[in-house]
Design a protein around this motif. Structure first.
Motif, PDB file in Angstrom:
ATOM      1  N   HIS A  62     -11.992   0.885  15.040  1.00 53.96           N
ATOM      2  CA  HIS A  62     -10.950   2.064  15.024  1.00 53.96           C
ATOM      3  C   HIS A  62      -9.568   1.724  14.404  1.00 53.96           C
ATOM      4  CE1 HIS A  62     -13.860   4.362  17.115  1.00 53.96           C
ATOM      5  NE2 HIS A  62     -14.073   3.201  17.814  1.00 53.96           N
ATOM      6  N   TYR A  63      -9.494   0.686  13.343  1.00 52.36           N
ATOM      7  CA  TYR A  63      -8.291   0.337  12.875  1.00 52.36           C
ATOM      8  C   TYR A  63      -8.224   1.144  11.654  1.00 52.36           C
ATOM      9  CZ  TYR A  63      -7.813  -4.383  15.260  1.00 52.36           C
ATOM     10  OH  TYR A  63      -7.597  -5.249  16.268  1.00 52.36           O
ATOM     11  N   LYS A  64      -7.048   1.715  11.415  1.00 49.99           N
ATOM     12  CA  LYS A  64      -6.689   2.287  10.017  1.00 49.99           C
ATOM     13  C   LYS A  64      -6.573   1.463   9.296  1.00 49.99           C
ATOM     14  CE  LYS A  64      -6.243   6.474  11.382  1.00 49.99           C
ATOM     15  NZ  LYS A  64      -6.771   7.747  10.748  1.00 49.99           N
ATOM     16  N   TYR A 123      -4.959   0.128   6.040  1.00 53.34           N
ATOM     17  CA  TYR A 123      -3.754   0.496   5.160  1.00 53.34           C
ATOM     18  C   TYR A 123      -3.635   0.461   3.875  1.00 53.34           C
ATOM     19  CZ  TYR A 123       1.206   0.265   3.836  1.00 53.34           C
ATOM     20  OH  TYR A 123       2.445   0.066   3.019  1.00 53.34           O
ATOM     21  N   TYR A 178      -4.551   3.845   3.735  1.00 53.32           N
ATOM     22  CA  TYR A 178      -5.259   4.909   3.559  1.00 53.32           C
ATOM     23  C   TYR A 178      -5.226   5.439   5.116  1.00 53.32           C
ATOM     24  CZ  TYR A 178      -6.404   2.142  -0.519  1.00 53.32           C
ATOM     25  OH  TYR A 178      -6.263   1.530  -1.356  1.00 53.32           O
ATOM     26  N   ASP A 179      -5.607   6.684   4.910  1.00 51.93           N
ATOM     27  CA  ASP A 179      -5.766   7.500   6.287  1.00 51.93           C
ATOM     28  C   ASP A 179      -7.237   7.440   7.023  1.00 51.93           C
ATOM     29  OD1 ASP A 179      -4.808   8.605   8.504  1.00 51.93           O
ATOM     30  OD2 ASP A 179      -5.107  10.498   7.997  1.00 51.93           O
ATOM     31  N   TYR A 180      -7.956   6.121   6.577  1.00 51.47           N
ATOM     32  CA  TYR A 180      -9.467   6.254   7.187  1.00 51.47           C
ATOM     33  C   TYR A 180      -9.550   4.805   7.943  1.00 51.47           C
ATOM     34  CZ  TYR A 180     -10.322   9.387   3.459  1.00 51.47           C
ATOM     35  OH  TYR A 180     -10.185  10.763   2.767  1.00 51.47           O
ATOM     36  N   THR A 181     -10.501   4.846   9.053  1.00 54.38           N
ATOM     37  CA  THR A 181     -10.681   3.904   9.805  1.00 54.38           C
ATOM     38  C   THR A 181     -11.842   2.941   9.169  1.00 54.38           C
ATOM     39  OG1 THR A 181     -12.462   4.703  10.824  1.00 54.38           O
ATOM     40  CG2 THR A 181     -10.464   5.103  11.938  1.00 54.38           C
TER      41      THR A 181
END
Length: 188
Positions: free
Chosen positions: A87-89, A91, A93-96
């Motif tokens: 569940h980390y984003k 970086y 990007y706006d994706y996990t």
């Protein structure tokens, strides 16, 4: 073998269906490196599983079993590392991490043209082991058995072209094994 940042960026762009901005850099940090590492080992693992029924002689089967064991171990370590960070984003990007693995797996399925033989680290319940879990540290079918791929499916994926006859991706000049050479020759 092309392990350039550009090649991995191209793979990620293909997985997402558009160019990521900035381009994905597998060497920017540990998380990116592990996601880039996710791209390769599982394809080999499924290849070893697929080759198993065709192997003759105990020495060959012993070698295959040894390679499969190492490949499965590598894949498990990579997948567990990513699952712990699902569940980390990623970086910037706006994706996990889970979304990245899902996209990469879908791309490998698409390129392989073989149905579902690849799954991200989180899956819908109907794809989870025995339809009982959404966690997917060890990708496997409904019966918890490893998926198998043919040599043609593997070449389509590692070439990144969706064709076992057209080199590219990790092997811009094509693979050098007997089957790969025959497939390249049959196309040229």
């Amino acid at each position: 073998m092309n392990l350039s940042a550009y090649n991995f960026a191209t793979i990620m762009n293909d997985a997402f269906g558009y160019p990521l901005d900035p381009p994905f850099d597998p060497y920017a940090n540990s998380l990116n490196f592990m996601m880039a590492s996710y791209v390769i080992p599982y394809v080999g693992l499924t290849g070893y599983v697929g080759a198993n029924p065709f192997m003759k002689g105990w020495k060959t089967k012993r070698l295959l079993a040894g390679l499969l064991g190492v490949e499965a171990g590598q894949d498990a370590v990579i997948r567990m590392y990513l699952y712990e960070r699902a569940h980390y984003k990623v970086y910037p990007y706006d994706y996990t991490v889970a979304e990245f693995t899902e996209r990469i797996s879908k791309l490998r399925n698409k390129l392989g043209m073989c149905g579902i033989k690849d799954e991200g680290i989180c899956v819908p319940l109907n794809l989870g082991a025995e339809n009982r879990t959404t966690s997917n540290v060890l990708a496997a079918d409904y019966n918890s058995l490893s998926y198998a791929r043919t040599p043609r499916e593997i070449l389509r994926i590692v070439y990144g072209t969706g064709s076992e006859h057209v080199p590219g991706g990790f092997f811009p000049k094509g693979e050098n094994g007997k089957i790969a050479r025959e497939l390249l020759c049959s196309y040229e």
